[in-house]
Design an enzyme around this catalytic site. Structure first.
Site, mmCIF file in Angstrom:
data_model
loop_
_atom_site.group_PDB
_atom_site.id
_atom_site.type_symbol
_atom_site.label_atom_id
_atom_site.label_comp_id
_atom_site.label_asym_id
_atom_site.label_seq_id
_atom_site.Cartn_x
_atom_site.Cartn_y
_atom_site.Cartn_z
ATOM 1 C CB SER A 1 -6.818 2.994 -3.765
ATOM 2 O OG SER A 1 -7.243 4.313 -3.819
ATOM 3 C CG HIS A 60 -4.070 6.131 -0.354
ATOM 4 N ND1 HIS A 60 -5.286 5.722 0.120
ATOM 5 C CD2 HIS A 60 -4.113 5.946 -1.693
ATOM 6 C CE1 HIS A 60 -6.041 5.306 -0.893
ATOM 7 N NE2 HIS A 60 -5.347 5.433 -1.999
#
Ligand SMILES: *[C@@H]1O[C@H](CO)[C@@H](O)[C@H](O)[C@H]1NC(C)=O
Ligand SMILES: *[C@@H]1O[C@H](CO)[C@@H](O)[C@H](O)[C@H]1NC(C)=O
Length: 422
Positions: free
Chosen positions: A191, A393
């Site tokens: 990320s 995620h």
């Protein structure tokens, strides 16, 4: 006043958590988050303040804690597994790998899954010299050669500076400290750990020579198609230059401290108003037994890891503008700093190092269209879609099969590189 601000922030964090888990609306049935939370271990670990190196040493690995000074005076805490106690390879060639966490996270995120599945351990046991970075401002990097963290100037940075200074310093420090004359490293980021890589490699292209292979887990640069409901709701306010974003800027965002965590726990107690939200968050995160529940108490004890509000504002600006570009300070200051009314785009076309983009179909922060749009602009990249269609995620960090889908294949690519070049 201060308390009200604190409360507002806590609501914000809970909202972020809720929005991150809206993708999976599956009820998990018998999972009881509170039973887990009443586990005394979770609370002891809060007080114990174990560091990442304590956690790694507890599994028998040699572990080191380094303090690295950046060009602009920040001192970042970096952990290292220099070799594997199982291999006893301290005197052999050990390729360097640097792994970098995401937003409001820290190096502990990588070790939560333990030695059988966690990336740092797998890398060490494959013969690597493993470095775990921490971005300025988080739990391990609240330190500076002259500024106190109480000083607002300390918090005047975004992920631009984390890439441009911190990651650059970590790479150079690891190359020097390893002592085997290595000229380049392998890199893994999750990320924000990918954003800072793109930032460094595009603004200081000479660093591309110091990269062997780079692995981007859930790459975040272009944010046009992002589906995260919370980000979409606040971006129009905080992603533009206005009174809200100015008030919110240059502050510490949710440090990891016992007081805040205790408050959060209390909000989730049975009779409290946030209990239903807490339940929903946990059910969604742990739906279908996809994520590692055993790792949860440690995860909660170490997160959030803290950051500057500017990191969030910078992301929200990207979402609003559709550009992957430098921080927007407003027209007047932009002219002064950048010589243009709007901030310059990051020239990702200059990223010549070998980049692998690892992405999932169910990731509401790194949307497939955005990952592919970025891929179009990178000259030397490969895309790797995770085969599990539910991959989101958080799966990059906590999925029960992260080793199979992600960590083993990544190490295999590094090994191929090493075999071809030695
Ligand atoms: C701050 O950096 C100094 C110098 O490297 C180091 O000795 C000290 O332990 C650090 N403090 C914290 C809280 O990390
Ligand atoms: C889940 O986390 C626990 C605690 O760190 C660890 O012992 C276990 O091996 C992990 N399992 C998987 C599949 O990641």
């Amino acid at each position: 006043m201060k308390n009200r601000f604190l409360l507002a922030l806590i609501f914000l964090v809970v909202a972020v958590l809720i929005s991150q888990s809206t993708a999976a609306n599956i009820r998990s049935g018998d999972f009881d988050f509170y039973k887990l939370y009443n586990d005394p271990e979770a609370h002891i670990s809060l007080k114990g303040r174990r560091t990442t190196s304590d956690r790694m040493a507890a599994h028998g690995y040699p572990a080191e804690h380094h303090h690295i000074v950046t060009e602009d005076g920040y001192i970042v805490g970096v952990f290292r597994i220099p070799y594997s106690h199982k291999l006893q390879n301290q005197n052999e060639y050990r390729p360097i790998v640097l792994i970098q966490h995401g937003l409001t996270s820290c190096s502990d995120a990588w070790v939560l899954n333990g030695p059988d599945d966690g990336l740092p351990y797998l890398l060490a046991d494959a013969g690597y010299d493993v470095w775990l970075g921490n971005a300025r401002g988080n739990t391990y990097s609240r330190n500076h050669t002259s500024l106190s963290t109480e000083h607002p100037y300390f918090w005047r940075f975004s992920w631009h500076e984390i890439g441009h200074y911190d990651i650059a310093a970590m790479i150079d420090y690891a190359l020097k400290t390893n002592g085997q004359g290595q000229k380049a490293i392998h890199y893994v980021g999750h990320s924000q750990g990918t954003t800072v890589f793109f930032t460094l490699m595009s603004t200081r292209p000479e660093y591309n020579e110091k990269i062997k292979t780079a692995h981007m887990y859930a790459p975040i640069a272009i944010m046009t198609n992002l589906e995260n409901a919370f980000v979409r709701a606040v971006a129009p306010y905080l992603g533009q230059r206005n009174a809200y974003s100015l008030l919110f800027s240059c502050q510490e965002f949710i440090p990891n401290n016992d007081f805040l965590l205790a408050l959060l726990f209390n909000f989730c107690e049975p009779d409290q108003m946030l209990r239903p939200s807490c339940e929903k968050v946990m059910e969604n995160i742990y739906a279908k037994d996809r994520k590692n529940k055993t790792a949860l108490p440690e995860g909660l004890a170490t997160h959030p890891g803290g950051c500057s509000t500017n990191q969030m504002i910078h992301y929200l600006q990207e979402q609003q503008s559709g550009h992957f570009r430098q921080y927007d300070h407003g027209t007047a200051k932009n002219l002064e700093i950048y010589g243009s009314e709007t901030p310059p785009d990051y020239p990702v076309e200059e990223i010549t190092s070998k980049v692998y983009l690892w992405y999932g179909l169910n990731d509401n922060l790194a949307a497939v269209e955005d990952v592919l749009a970025l891929a179009d602009r990178l000259p030397n990249r490969e895309v790797r879609l995770i085969e599990d269609p539910l991959w989101d995620h958080i799966d990059f960090a906590m999925n029960m099969e992260a080793r199979k889908y992600l960590n083993d294949p990544v190490i295999e690519i590094m090994q191929e590189f090493e075999n071809d070049n030695n």
